[in-house]
Write a protein that holds these residues in place. Structure first.
Motif, mmCIF file in Angstrom:
data_model
loop_
_atom_site.group_PDB
_atom_site.id
_atom_site.type_symbol
_atom_site.label_atom_id
_atom_site.label_comp_id
_atom_site.label_asym_id
_atom_site.label_seq_id
_atom_site.Cartn_x
_atom_site.Cartn_y
_atom_site.Cartn_z
ATOM 1 N N SER A 145 0.844 -1.193 0.000
ATOM 2 C CA SER A 145 0.000 0.000 0.000
ATOM 3 C C SER A 145 0.873 1.234 0.000
ATOM 4 C CB SER A 145 -0.921 -0.004 1.222
ATOM 5 O OG SER A 145 -1.833 -1.074 1.134
ATOM 6 N N VAL A 146 0.802 1.981 -1.092
ATOM 7 C CA VAL A 146 1.644 3.165 -1.275
ATOM 8 C C VAL A 146 0.913 4.387 -0.738
ATOM 9 C CG1 VAL A 146 2.771 4.650 -2.987
ATOM 10 C CG2 VAL A 146 2.802 2.154 -3.276
ATOM 11 N N ARG A 147 1.601 5.107 0.135
ATOM 12 C CA ARG A 147 1.039 6.330 0.700
ATOM 13 C C ARG A 147 1.988 7.521 0.507
ATOM 14 N NH1 ARG A 147 -0.545 2.209 4.190
ATOM 15 N NH2 ARG A 147 -2.800 1.983 4.332
ATOM 16 N N LYS A 148 2.842 7.411 -0.502
ATOM 17 C CA LYS A 148 3.744 8.505 -0.861
ATOM 18 C C LYS A 148 4.053 8.353 -2.346
ATOM 19 C CE LYS A 148 7.932 10.850 0.734
ATOM 20 N NZ LYS A 148 7.342 12.161 0.621
ATOM 21 N N TYR A 149 3.664 9.373 -3.125
ATOM 22 C CA TYR A 149 3.782 9.310 -4.574
ATOM 23 C C TYR A 149 4.699 10.384 -5.132
ATOM 24 C CZ TYR A 149 -0.218 6.196 -4.276
ATOM 25 O OH TYR A 149 -1.044 5.151 -3.973
ATOM 26 N N GLN A 150 5.357 10.052 -6.239
ATOM 27 C CA GLN A 150 6.161 11.027 -6.969
ATOM 28 C C GLN A 150 5.238 11.984 -7.720
ATOM 29 O OE1 GLN A 150 9.023 9.162 -9.614
ATOM 30 N NE2 GLN A 150 9.310 7.457 -8.182
ATOM 31 N N LYS A 151 5.737 13.142 -8.004
ATOM 32 C CA LYS A 151 4.985 14.118 -8.809
ATOM 33 C C LYS A 151 5.237 13.797 -10.281
ATOM 34 C CE LYS A 151 5.263 17.848 -5.403
ATOM 35 N NZ LYS A 151 4.063 17.511 -4.728
ATOM 36 N N LYS A 152 4.659 12.712 -10.729
ATOM 37 C CA LYS A 152 4.871 12.237 -12.096
ATOM 38 C C LYS A 152 3.550 11.650 -12.588
ATOM 39 C CE LYS A 152 7.670 8.868 -14.636
ATOM 40 N NZ LYS A 152 8.702 7.830 -14.555
ATOM 41 N N ALA A 153 3.146 12.041 -13.761
ATOM 42 C CA ALA A 153 1.897 11.547 -14.332
ATOM 43 C C ALA A 153 2.019 10.073 -14.714
ATOM 44 C CB ALA A 153 1.527 12.370 -15.566
ATOM 45 N N VAL A 154 0.905 9.382 -14.661
ATOM 46 C CA VAL A 154 0.833 7.990 -15.113
ATOM 47 C C VAL A 154 0.535 8.004 -16.607
ATOM 48 C CG1 VAL A 154 -0.446 5.816 -14.926
ATOM 49 C CG2 VAL A 154 0.045 7.167 -12.865
ATOM 50 N N GLU A 155 1.358 7.302 -17.363
ATOM 51 C CA GLU A 155 1.160 7.238 -18.808
ATOM 52 C C GLU A 155 -0.165 6.561 -19.128
ATOM 53 O OE1 GLU A 155 3.717 6.089 -17.088
ATOM 54 O OE2 GLU A 155 5.584 6.916 -17.880
ATOM 55 N N LYS A 156 -0.839 7.064 -20.167
ATOM 56 C CA LYS A 156 -2.143 6.534 -20.590
ATOM 57 C C LYS A 156 -2.060 5.027 -20.874
ATOM 58 C CE LYS A 156 -6.385 7.403 -22.213
ATOM 59 N NZ LYS A 156 -7.365 8.326 -21.718
ATOM 60 N N GLU A 157 -0.991 4.585 -21.515
ATOM 61 C CA GLU A 157 -0.847 3.165 -21.839
ATOM 62 C C GLU A 157 -0.823 2.316 -20.569
ATOM 63 O OE1 GLU A 157 2.411 -0.123 -22.965
ATOM 64 O OE2 GLU A 157 2.949 1.943 -23.433
ATOM 65 N N LYS A 158 -0.106 2.778 -19.547
ATOM 66 C CA LYS A 158 -0.051 2.029 -18.282
ATOM 67 C C LYS A 158 -1.403 2.039 -17.586
ATOM 68 C CE LYS A 158 4.884 2.252 -17.341
ATOM 69 N NZ LYS A 158 5.923 2.588 -16.352
ATOM 70 N N LEU A 159 -2.065 3.189 -17.576
ATOM 71 C CA LEU A 159 -3.399 3.280 -16.983
ATOM 72 C C LEU A 159 -4.344 2.290 -17.660
ATOM 73 C CD1 LEU A 159 -5.685 4.499 -15.273
ATOM 74 C CD2 LEU A 159 -5.864 6.317 -17.026
ATOM 75 N N MET A 160 -4.303 2.238 -18.987
ATOM 76 C CA MET A 160 -5.197 1.339 -19.717
ATOM 77 C C MET A 160 -4.887 -0.131 -19.415
ATOM 78 S SD MET A 160 -7.215 3.503 -20.852
ATOM 79 C CE MET A 160 -8.315 2.403 -21.708
ATOM 80 N N ARG A 161 -3.629 -0.463 -19.219
ATOM 81 C CA ARG A 161 -3.261 -1.835 -18.855
ATOM 82 C C ARG A 161 -3.788 -2.187 -17.469
ATOM 83 N NH1 ARG A 161 2.809 -3.321 -20.117
ATOM 84 N NH2 ARG A 161 2.013 -5.312 -19.355
ATOM 85 N N VAL A 162 -3.738 -1.237 -16.552
ATOM 86 C CA VAL A 162 -4.285 -1.455 -15.206
ATOM 87 C C VAL A 162 -5.793 -1.685 -15.297
ATOM 88 C CG1 VAL A 162 -4.752 -0.322 -12.988
ATOM 89 C CG2 VAL A 162 -2.447 -0.221 -13.988
ATOM 90 N N LEU A 163 -6.483 -0.836 -16.045
ATOM 91 C CA LEU A 163 -7.933 -0.976 -16.196
ATOM 92 C C LEU A 163 -8.310 -2.274 -16.905
ATOM 93 C CD1 LEU A 163 -8.670 2.735 -17.113
ATOM 94 C CD2 LEU A 163 -9.275 1.585 -14.960
ATOM 95 N N GLU A 164 -7.527 -2.657 -17.897
ATOM 96 C CA GLU A 164 -7.778 -3.918 -18.614
ATOM 97 C C GLU A 164 -7.633 -5.110 -17.673
ATOM 98 O OE1 GLU A 164 -8.530 -6.599 -21.860
ATOM 99 O OE2 GLU A 164 -9.073 -4.522 -21.432
ATOM 100 N N ALA A 165 -6.684 -5.049 -16.753
ATOM 101 C CA ALA A 165 -6.517 -6.129 -15.770
ATOM 102 C C ALA A 165 -7.784 -6.255 -14.919
ATOM 103 C CB ALA A 165 -5.294 -5.873 -14.892
ATOM 104 N N GLY A 166 -8.374 -5.135 -14.543
ATOM 105 C CA GLY A 166 -9.628 -5.170 -13.795
ATOM 106 C C GLY A 166 -10.766 -5.727 -14.629
ATOM 107 N N ARG A 167 -10.810 -5.333 -15.879
ATOM 108 C CA ARG A 167 -11.865 -5.823 -16.781
ATOM 109 C C ARG A 167 -11.809 -7.333 -16.955
ATOM 110 N NH1 ARG A 167 -13.192 -6.867 -22.272
ATOM 111 N NH2 ARG A 167 -11.002 -6.985 -22.863
ATOM 112 N N MET A 168 -10.609 -7.888 -16.949
ATOM 113 C CA MET A 168 -10.439 -9.318 -17.188
ATOM 114 C C MET A 168 -10.625 -10.179 -15.937
ATOM 115 S SD MET A 168 -10.177 -9.546 -20.344
ATOM 116 C CE MET A 168 -9.848 -11.302 -20.413
ATOM 117 N N ALA A 169 -10.880 -9.565 -14.802
ATOM 118 C CA ALA A 169 -11.060 -10.312 -13.555
ATOM 119 C C ALA A 169 -12.302 -11.204 -13.628
ATOM 120 C CB ALA A 169 -11.182 -9.342 -12.385
ATOM 121 N N PRO A 170 -12.262 -12.330 -12.936
ATOM 122 C CA PRO A 170 -13.451 -13.179 -12.872
ATOM 123 C C PRO A 170 -14.508 -12.557 -11.958
ATOM 124 C CG PRO A 170 -11.744 -14.074 -11.462
ATOM 125 C CD PRO A 170 -11.133 -12.900 -12.186
ATOM 126 N N SER A 171 -15.743 -12.939 -12.183
ATOM 127 C CA SER A 171 -16.843 -12.507 -11.317
ATOM 128 C C SER A 171 -17.874 -13.626 -11.274
ATOM 129 C CB SER A 171 -17.479 -11.222 -11.846
ATOM 130 O OG SER A 171 -18.053 -11.431 -13.126
#
Length: 175
Positions: free
Chosen positions: A12-38
């Motif tokens: 659990s990260v509670r200290k972040y750099q002042k750096k934007a998250v690249e769109k490609e990485k964000l989309m990969r994170v979201l895709e991982a959530g989309r592919m989760a079982p339910s």
């Protein structure tokens, strides 16, 4: 990355750099959530990505800890109980479980990509709902700040298996 190493690395990260998250990485994170079982593959989730500075500032009022303000974006993971499976024997709703599995997939993908996350469940859901214009059938479950960690992974403290694993009946533990 090897799954065992990834699981051990994620924290659990509670200290972040002042750096934007690249769109490609964000989309990969979201895709991982989309592919989760339910349950029954109903996929009763919605993910609201908040990266607009003004909306983030409002959202910070839902969880008044200064560290969350460092994250460049927050994913608001929501459940849709009108779309979730309910167990017939007792009516247990799978929505929160399904969303938790999706969040876990996203947090592991984020760790693999060098990003940090933190599950935040102790927040003002009513205020969050108002700020993000969430419809009544959708419930915000967790805030997931996402960004580059500005801290090293700590050593994890976990109970030993013999305190949490039981064989065949409760109380039969590992020797």
């Amino acid at each position: 990355m090897e799954l065992k190493k990834l699981i051990n690395q994620r924290f659990s990260v509670r200290k972040y750099q002042k750096k934007a998250v690249e769109k490609e990485k964000l989309m990969r994170v979201l895709e991982a959530g989309r592919m989760a079982p339910s349950a029954v593959n109903y996929q009763p989730w919605h993910f609201i990505v908040v990266d607009d500075a003004e909306i983030l500032k409002q959202l910070h009022n839902c969880y008044k800890r200064s560290w969350i303000q460092e994250a460049p974006l927050i994913i608001v993971a929501c459940s849709d109980r009108s779309q979730s499976w309910k167990r017939s024997s007792d009516g247990k709703d799978s929505a929160d479980i399904d969303v938790a599995i999706a969040i876990d997939h996203m947090t592991l993908m984020a760790a693999e990509l060098g990003l940090g996350t933190c599950w935040v469940c102790n927040f003002d859901t009513n205020e969050c709902t108002t700020i993000l214009n969430i419809p009544p059938q959708i419930e915000p479950v967790a805030l997931i700040p996402l960004g580059y960690p500005d801290i090293e992974s700590p050593v994890k403290k976990r109970k030993p298996l013999n305190e949490i694993v039981h064989f065949n009946t409760f109380g039969n533990t590992i020797n």
